[in-house]
Every structure is written in structure tokens, then in C-alpha cells.
Design an enzyme around this catalytic site. Structure first.
Site, mmCIF file in Angstrom:
data_model
loop_
_atom_site.group_PDB
_atom_site.id
_atom_site.type_symbol
_atom_site.label_atom_id
_atom_site.label_comp_id
_atom_site.label_asym_id
_atom_site.label_seq_id
_atom_site.Cartn_x
_atom_site.Cartn_y
_atom_site.Cartn_z
ATOM 1 N N ASP A 323 28.254 44.131 19.209
ATOM 2 C CA ASP A 323 29.009 44.400 20.257
ATOM 3 C C ASP A 323 29.337 45.901 20.130
ATOM 4 O OD1 ASP A 323 32.233 44.238 19.039
ATOM 5 O OD2 ASP A 323 30.519 43.577 17.710
ATOM 6 N N GLU A 324 30.021 46.295 21.629
ATOM 7 C CA GLU A 324 30.316 47.553 21.635
ATOM 8 C C GLU A 324 29.845 48.798 20.923
ATOM 9 O OE1 GLU A 324 35.166 46.783 22.224
ATOM 10 O OE2 GLU A 324 34.499 46.727 19.944
#
Lengths: 517, 517
Positions: A323-324
Site C-alpha cells: 500500500d501507499e
């Protein structure tokens, strides 16, 4: 023993219409079916025992049940000084007979483990039937919540029949041990409280940007240089084994997460050249970005680390994050720019990320990358309108999904915010029945930016119990948050009695208050 | 001992411009003036003692200082096993010489007590001078925060000169023991932590609607019938004396609040006919409202209770509340309606409230009632625009005022909300210099609807420290919240070391983590 026998067929939620038994429905989460009556039976710690049914596939020597009997004896009779299963040779002991249909006993709880159980409480005995030992644990937990003390301190249990199973098979809780180190005891205590609420997956977000507390056998420098302190703020292999075993004995899976290619700052301390050097123009800026996806050494390292991790953590799943990922550092690096050109990725860094992410990633499916059929995706972002769209989209593509977006309980606010968790409807989105079956569960998350052992427990409990019920119980039967309130209030007092530092829901008191030490 | 002597005249806030000493400025709250240098002196627990200056007005036998010496010795040398003042007859001990200009020693801290002190740390000694013993306590607290340990565990202290005094004389903290009972230990621990932050008034909101835990000598039924439990959830006279004495030894005033005529539901349990019976039409509804202001028995009771309370609590002030009076019950009661008519109050129930409220009430001045000159008003409501207007209005009328509106830290939110507390400007309102002097201080409030001993400490600390510094320190010197951050982070670790369950401000770690027990 009361001779009055107002048998009452309860559909939880309609209890108030039927009157009769005054006590609040005691079990949290709410069982799928529970009937009880005012008829009750006295219990004595000196005349109480657990035994294996003759036909049970499991006997003494099954440590999951042996340990559970000891543990639940003390939970049921907190004043009895602990230990033992109460078999003092008394005549006519109250017997809890446990009948498990299938072994094994020495395995690990897994995806798809059958947690169904039946529990019948009648004069002088309780009969607990389940398919697996994990179902037996769920039944023992419910049993322990049926035992009460009257005003004189005498223990009793009402005549009860329970048929129960979880609505969702994956009922998780995430702890983050990178933003703040959590001492081992804090993790073990969390597992205890999870078991009280029938949560069954411990999602251990063990490392991240700020620190790397996991002591790797193959790469000891990762924690030596990446932990907040190489001795006091790490999890040794022994610590990890303790967590896994403590969880196993409670029917809890341990899902370890080694998030990459972003969220890896601390990995670079002990593994030089793992992270991408960022550039300012033509010159390295001195800072580092995500894992460097263009070096062979990266993949050698990642494969070795993951090989170790999968050997250490017995669950069949590892969470790989993904993620991210901040693309700006990759963008700034000339070698990466050259690689992008060579591969024909253009300026689409999602392609580079897909190049990196192994085929068994568990992540939000927002990058549109290719995934295997058996990948499970976690939806962690967004307001209801948003995550409901994601649920539709992902299940439409045939992927199984977990919901965590509405359960980020690290996001605190003033007042009874447990109600927000409780009223989540995980299958309320546009889609077919087939799609809705692809929602296999969810998890409540306690990210660690503002949380360590000083505030973990009151912030987790009882707020996490709301999601625990939403994930276990029937939604129609638990549609009223106002009816849940008195039950959760009582359950919170029970948690206190069991030594969990659970905060109050609202004004009031418990018979036994937390003294603080 | 370092011979390098970079004497540095610090104006806190400009520290970064001057460079030199690398350590974060250690004392919280920030002293008014502090100079230190890199020159430092080793300290040994075996060769450290406190003594009274020959010219001091106070000597051994002064329990405030005797107890403080013992307490601070252990705070300074946490590993020394506690107790004693370290006078082992070693040659050349480091001596802390305390010189207090005025007794007495056996009194109570009061409004107007002078808390100024000077502290000078030089080779082999520290000299602490103050006007009162309360100032000496403030100085000892600062001294204890100057002592550090190097990487080898060796204790040392830097050459330092401090001249210090509080900006505001009233720096309070409110606890609410009615919405939830707080065990005595939780209150005592809160007093300890208050002293670490130089907070000097414990505002004990001891009773309210839900419960009456104060065990009255004259009216024992109040707690017997009004407490959550007549034995386990009360404060006996002994408990109250312990709190008062524990506070006194730390220079903390105890301001008891017996809020009326509203907020008194629990009083009616043990004092029938105290509360107004509410009516539905011509018939009593069965519910009760505020204290009944038209019965003589009310005033006999209130006078007796307050007489007892003022004899139990030695502070010259009692807080009488007077807030949030719901007029609807009074309106519904025929006897009260008749009384209003007889008194010519019309339908203005504020007049009835004014009739009730004794002349020495402490309350928000929104009802426009008559107040004595020496009344102090507490502003507890409103957003900055609103409370700034109130500050102008009240001080314009010549009243002294306390500010609590922006410091309701029971209102939690996600993230670093301590910054909101820190950036409050108590004297930023339209008014003359004379008016601004009427702001005598403020208090940070931890109302108890959602708080008990399970979450009190992490919710209080270190968030309450922000207001503590705002109330003690010079505003210009402490105008940067970003500069406060590393100091408060360090101070939080110090609180942990001292056994206060203080939550983290942000990502990171302390050398000694809270283990949870």
C-alpha cells in the site's frame, strides 16, 4: 435450583417482547441461536469438571483443550485461586462434556476451519459438541459467559441451548508494532481479549517505516540497525514463537505482514542498497524511497526474507502490504527512469509496482494489477459510499475480499464511537448473492502512530468488540445498537473482571473496578 | 566533569540560534529564565544530600520538605532503591542547599502563595532559594528534571541558573468522580503527575447526577443511597484526608465542588424532598429536577452540608457549580409557580436561581446575577471567539476569571491534539491591562462520562502538560508548538520512568517502555 421453567424461545432482538428472564443476554458476540430459561443450576468450583465424551475424536493430551479447560475453569470461577479442572472427586460434579468430531488437535487454525458448536446446559451437565477443537474453544468461551454470580456470590448457570457458528470466517485484529514497539505481554494480553470476543486472526503488522523489530535469522542486521533498540525493542524468534503458540491455543491465526515496497524505511538501515536512492536533479539527495525494484539483489533478499518468514509463521497466508507507494523517489532516480524506458512502461509507475509485487500480494485493488484467483484483497480506505463501491467492484471481478475501512479504531473521537463500528453492514453493496459470499470477513485495525502499551488496551476494548459481533453474529438479530448497549456494558465489566483494561462505554460502574495498580 | 565552559545565556525559544549545548531543554514547564552550559557535574546516589541553609526559615521537621527530599531523591536516582536522602557520610557529597525565606511549613497552599524560586547548579552543589515551601517544591521539581544519565548510565547535571515563577497563580486540573468512581490510587497518582508539571489546584468535582461518593458525616445516607455502591464506591473521611494531605505535600490546593442546584439527581436518593418533584399537568411525574429552592429545609440542609464540607476541605474556596440548571421541572411544579408569582419573579427563572445561589458561587456569569467582589468566575463554554468575548465582558465588570473552555481534554480526537491546548492564549481578548490581570489562571478538565481508572492516565498525560506549560511559562518564550514537541516528547518519557501511564505524542520510543504489568 429454581423449579420454575419458563422455557423461552428467544430470537435475540425480540427478547423484550417475551419478558420473563430478566437478565441481559449474556454472551458476546451474540450466538446465532440461543434459548435459555429462568431455570438455573448452582455451580461449585469444588464440584465442576471438564471431560472428553467417549465418542470424541479428541482426548486428554490434546493441549488445545487441556489448556483451555484450565484457563476456562479460572475464568468461570475467578475466586477459586486458579489452576486445575475442579475434579476433586466430589459426588455429582457439574460435568462439561466435550465432543469433538474431528481432530487433529496439534494443528493450527486455518482459513476455512469450522468453528461451529452446540452447547446444551441442563441439570448437572453441559454438553458441548463441535466439529473441530477450534469450535470447542468458541463453545467454551460462550459457556464461560453463561456463568453468573447472584447477590450472595453463589455461582449459577441458566438452562441454555446454543447453536452457533460465525457469519464470517475471517475476524481479524491488526496491531502495529513498528510505529511503537509493543512489549510481548501487551500482545499476549490482546490475544486473550480477542479470544473472549471470538476474534480469530491476529494481523501482525510487525515492521514498517519507523522501526524493524523482527529479529531475522538470516538478516540479523535488519533489527540490529532497524529496531528502535537492538535488544529492548525487538521480537526474538522465541518471542514470535510464543505469540504464535499463545494464539494457536486460542484458535487464533497469526497473519504476519511484511509490507513493501513502500513502508520500508527502517529496512534500509540493516540492508544497504535495498531502498531506492532518491535524487535531486543529478545528485543523490541522501534520502531513500521504496524498495528498489530494478536490482536483482532486491529479489534475492526479498525471496530469502519471505522464505524465512513463511517458515517461521505457520499460517498459509502472509500479508505483503503493497500500500501507499510514493512514486516520487522512483521518478527521481535515473537508473529507474532508464529501466522504465527499457521495459516500455512509459511514465506509468503502477506498472513498475506490478512488476515488483509478487503474485500473492494482499492489497487494495486500486492499481488494477493482475491477481491470482486465490488472492484476497483488503479494503482499507474510504467512507461508506467509497468502500461500498470497492466491494462491488472487487467482488464483481470474482475476488474474495476483507473489509477494514470502517474499522480503523485508532481513529478515536469523543463519545460512543463503538456505535459506528457496530452499525457497519459488510454485505450492503450492489452485487449478486454470489458476490456477497466473496466477503470473507474483515478486521479491526489499531494503527500505532499514537498507540503503545500505555493506551493500547483501553483504546482497543471494548470498542473492538463492536466489530467482533458484527463479524460473528447474525445481522438481523443484532440490528439494534440500543439493544447492544446494555449487553456490551455488561461484557465490558466481564472483561475488567478478567484483567483486561477495557474503558467504559458511558456513565456507570462495574462491581469490580480496575484499580490501576 | 567537563572543563569546557560555553556559558550560554538562553532565552528559551532562541536556543537553536545559539547552538552549543545539544541537549533538549529539559524542564517542563519551561522556566521563566534558564541559563545552562555544557559544563557538567557527575552525581552519585551515595554522595548526594539535601540540607537546609543556616538562614532558612524552615528546618528539619518541616514535613513538606522532609517528604519532598525523600521523594525527589528517588525521582533523581530511580535505580537507587528508594528512601533516604543519600547522606552516607561520603566525603564531598553533592549538596542541595534549600533556603526558604518564610514559613510556615505546616500550612496549606493557598490563593496567592508565592511559588517563585531560584536554583543555581554549580560544582558540588545546588542552591535553591524560595519565599515559601511551595516555591521550594517547584524548585525541587525543576532540579529533578535537570538530572540526566549518559550512555553509560552515569548521572550528571549541567551547570544551570534558573529564576522562575508562574505566569498564573491558579493552574488547575479537574477530575469528575461522579460519572465514574475513581479509586483513591488513581487520584493520588494524578496528584503526583500534577506536581511533575507544577499544576497546583486539584478541582475535585466529587458528586453530580449519577452518583454521590462523598461519605458525609452529617448526612451518611447521601452516599449510602447515592453512591454506585455504599462501600466500594465511596470516599470516606479518611480517603478525603489522604487526598488533601497527599496534595498539600505537593503544594496542591484541593478545591472541592458540590455543584447545585442542577446536577444533583444522586443527592435525592439519600435526601428525600431535597429535589423538586416534576409535574405532568397536575400530577407528579415521578421524576425529580434541580434542588427545590422554595423549601426552608433545602437551605437548612445545604447550609449544614456546606458547613461540613468547608470544615473537611481546608482550602478557602469551595466550588458551588451552579451550571446547566434545567428550568423545565421548576416550571412544571405548581408550588414553585406560586412562589414565583408571590416573589414577583414573573416567568424569569434566572431570578429563582439567583435567589438560590449563595453569594460566593463560582460559575459562568451568563445569568447576570449579582456577585460579590471576591467571587471568581470560571469560563467553561465556547469556541475561542465566544470565550474571548466572555473574558472581555467579565473582566470589564471587574471580576477575576479562570479559563477552562479550551481545555476540556475529555474531548479526545485523532492526532496530536495537545497542540490545540498549547496554543491557547489566555489573555488574548479585548481589554485593558488591568482587565488582563484579572485572569488569574485556568484549569484543564477531564470530565468523566467516558473516563475511569482504565483510561484516565493515558488520556490525561501528557495532554494536560500542554495547558500546564501555558499556565506557568512565559507566552512569548513558549510560542512555538514545534519547539515544544521534542521537549514534551522527552518529558513524556520521563513521566513513564516515574511510573505515570502517559501515552505517546507520536511515533517513536522511550528507553524505558511501559510494560503494562
Amino acid at each position: 435450583m429454581s423449579s420454575r421453567c419458563n422455557l423461552r424461545f428467544l430470537i435475540p432482538g425480540l427478547a423484550l417482547l417475551l419478558g420473563g428472564v430478566p437478565s441481559v443476554l449474556a454472551v458476546w458476540p451474540q450466538p446465532q441461536q440461543i434459548r435459555n430459561s429462568a431455570e438455573r443450576y448452582s455451580l461449585s468450583a469444588r464440584a465442576f469438571l471438564f471431560k472428553h465424551a467417549d465418542v470424541s475424536a479428541v482426548r486428554s493430551g490434546c493441549d488445545v483443550l487441556d489448556q483451555a479447560f484450565t484457563r476456562y475453569f479460572t475464568l468461570i470461577f475467578p475466586e477459586s485461586g486458579g489452576g486445575g479442572t475442579g475434579d476433586t472427586g466430589a459426588a455429582d460434579p457439574f460435568t462439561v462434556e466435550v465432543n469433538v468430531a474431528e481432530g487433529p488437535c496439534d494443528g493450527y487454525p486455518a482459513e476455512g476451519s469450522i468453528e461451529n458448536y452446540k452447547l446444551t446446559v441442563s441439570p448437572g451437565q453441559a454438553v458441548l459438541t463441535s466439529v473441530t477443537v477450534w469450535g470447542a474453544l468458541r463453545g467454551l468461551e460462550s459457556l464461560s459467559q453463561l456463568v453468573e454470580q447472584d447477590d450472595y456470590g453463589a455461582y449459577y448457570i441458566n438452562k441454555t441451548e446454543i447453536e452457533d457458528f460465525p457469519r464470517f470466517q475471517f475476524r481479524g485484529l491488526l496491531l502495529d508494532t513498528s510505529r511503537h514497539y509493543l512489549p510481548l505481554q501487551a500482545i499476549l494480553k490482546t490475544l486473550d481479549a480477542m479470544a473472549y470476543s471470538k476474534l480469530n486472526v491476529f494481523h501482525w503488522h510487525i515492521v514498517d517505516d519507523p522501526s524493524f523489530p523482527y529479529q531475522s535469522r538470516k538478516y540479523p542486521d535488519l533489527s540490529k540497525k532497524g529496531a528502535y533498540h537492538p535488544f529492548t525493542h525487538i521480537y526474538t524468534q522465541t518471542d514470535v514463537r510464543r505469540v504464535i503458540e499463545h494464539a494457536r491455543l486460542r484458535g487464533i491465526r497469526v497473519l504476519a505482514e511484511f509490507d513493501s515496497p513502500g513502508h520500508t524505511q527502517s529496512w534500509g538501515n540493516g540492508q544497504p542498497s535495498l531502498l531506492t536512492p532518491c535524487y535531486r536533479g543529478d545528485v543523490p539527495s541522501g534520502t531513500y524511497g521504496p524498495v528498489n525494484p530494478i536490482l536483482d539483489s532486491t529479489y534475492v533478499f526479498m525471496a530469502n526474507l519471505l522464505k524465512e518468514v513463511t517458515s517461521v509463521f505457520p499460517d498459509s497466508y502472509i500479508h505483503l502490504g503493497g500500500d501507499e507507494v510514493d512514486f516520487s523517489c522512483w521518478k527521481s532516480n535515473p537508473d529507474i527512469k532508464a529501466f522504465m524506458k527499457k521495459m516500455g512502461f512509459g511514465s506509468d509507475f503502477t506498472k513498475l509496482e506490478s512488476f515488483y509485487i509478487p503474485r500473492y500480494v494482499v492489497e487494495v485493488w486500486k492499481w488494477g494489477c493482475y491477481l491470482c484467483e486465490d488472492t484476497v484483497l483488503e479494503i482499507w480506505k474510504g467512507l461508506p459510499e467509497e468502500y461500498q463501491k470497492e466491494l462491488s467492484r472487487i467482488t464483481k471481478a470474482g475476488h474474495r475480499v476483507l473489509l477494514s475501512a470502517p474499522w480503523y479504531i485508532n481513529h478515536i473521537s469523543y463519545g460512543q464511537d463503538w456505535r459506528n463500528s457496530y452499525t457497519v453492514q459488510p454485505q450492503n453493496f450492489s452485487g449478486t448473492e454470489e458476490q456477497k459470499k466473496l466477503v470473507i470477513g474483515g478486521e479491526v485495525c489499531m494503527w500505532g502512530e499514537y498507540v503503545d502499551a500505555t493506551n493500547l488496551s483501553p483504546r482497543l476494548w471494548p470498542r473492538a468488540c463492536a466489530a467482533a459481533e458484527r463479524l460473528w453474529s447474525d445481522e438481523v438479530q443484532t440490528s439494534s445498537v440500543d439493544q447492544a448497549f446494555p449487553r456490551l456494558t455488561d461484557f465490558r465489566c466481564r472483561l475488567l473482571r478478567r484483567g483486561i483494561q477495557a474503558e467504559p462505554l458511558y456513565v456507570g460502574h462495574c462491581k469490580n473496578e480496575y484499580q490501576g495498580i
